[in-house]
Design an enzyme around this catalytic site. Sequence first.
Site, PDB file in Angstrom:
ATOM      1  N   ARG B 124      67.304  44.309  37.301  1.00 29.05           N
ATOM      2  CA  ARG B 124      66.410  43.580  36.409  1.00 29.05           C
ATOM      3  C   ARG B 124      64.961  43.611  36.886  1.00 29.05           C
ATOM      4  NH1 ARG B 124      71.471  40.709  35.717  1.00 29.05           N
ATOM      5  NH2 ARG B 124      71.025  39.553  37.628  1.00 29.05           N
ATOM      6  N   GLU B 161      77.255  35.948  49.501  1.00 29.68           N
ATOM      7  CA  GLU B 161      78.075  34.759  49.730  1.00 29.68           C
ATOM      8  C   GLU B 161      79.344  35.176  50.497  1.00 29.68           C
ATOM      9  OE1 GLU B 161      79.866  31.004  47.124  1.00 29.68           O
ATOM     10  OE2 GLU B 161      79.303  32.882  46.140  1.00 29.68           O
TER      11      GLU B 161
END
Lengths: 191, 237
Positions: B124, B161
């Site tokens: 993006r 994560e």
Amino acid sequence: MFAGENGLKGDPRLQAITEAIRVVPHFPKPGIMFQDITTLLLDHKAFKDTVDIFVDRYRDMNISVVAGVEARGFMFGPSIALAIGAKFVPLRKPRKLPAEVISESYELEYGTDCLEMHLGAVTLGERAVVIDDLVATGGTLSAAIKLLERAGAEVVECACVIGVPEVKGQCRLNGKPLYILVEPREIEHCC
Amino acid sequence: MLRLRPIHSSAQLDRGGFLAAHSLIRNPATCLSRSLSFTVRGADSARVTIKGRFRMASEDGRNKRIAKIASAIRVIPNFPKPGIMFQDITTLLLDPKTFKDTIDLFVERYKSMDISVVAGVEARGFIFGPPIALAIGAKFVPMRKPNKLPGEVISEEYSLEYGTDIMEMHVGAVEAGERAIIIDDLIATGGTLCAAIRLLERVGVNVIECACVIELPELKGRDRLGNKPLFVLVSSV
């Protein structure tokens, strides 16, 4: 159709664009001469000229959608969209778009892949162009055209910076016109 | 839909001075004047604090654009997994005026800062970075996932994560001493941006600032960037 044979014959910008593209041999696998447009993005004038040529072509064609194919279509599409006042619609690999999508699968050399577009991104009757950095077999662009048409848009043209010479004879994709700036660069012409 | 608050971030007056506005605008559409506390830092590091009620016409124009940008972002609950409220910028891209305003806000900030490199994080960052680069006369450098860039690359590993990922940049894309900004659509934990900063600094580039459309302040990405400035248009709480 190739820009150099249609309206931009002898345009020095096309030569500069060609020279700004780097050829990387044997990527992603032996035998492939990869056309690397990242060097074009480092050349501000050549990059701007690339965008300007597409903008000049599409600004008066009532285009309301510029669809760009992930990921290198994202590098050219938004600038074109902004300049002509169109929306930019990303066409993405599976599971990247967060909301409801429509999907179109297409053939690879080995196996298949899939292109997705958000539902509601385009509306019935909108006029669209599809942008990618390069067209080879046309498989990806073909899937892109189908996605837009399934959503009711009219694909006016597909536009790529680079197109392999084989597409010259067949300047249409699913019956849609193809507009290409330059042919692939050959290794012996590189510095 | 989660309410997005537009926030002020620093505006640079000139190379040596900074005007930092410490005020959160809650409803810019109805906010005509407000009390603002400013700290002006000059090139010689003298600090002068100015307080007062005033309205800056250019600031109102900016706030209107930021409010529109905030409302153009769509929140998708539970994507990519339960509990995550995904900030979807594709709806912003469908509104040509608002997309243009987004780019203009970054261009207005960076055009006089001698930036020669706009680095954009896949994918993006590729949507916002190139229009900014073209408008300010800079080169665009894509920072990519592994094995996408065809030439020789340098790589930087960073934590996710669960597990790690790798970011790559072409060797020779940038030169030592160049002034760069890094663009992504959103900053969460800041892990991706930190990797991008490290890649550029490893080759001697001066990373002036990181710029994102959206910040998720609860994830403290700004802190993770340490002393590297962060400029964002909207903050999502």
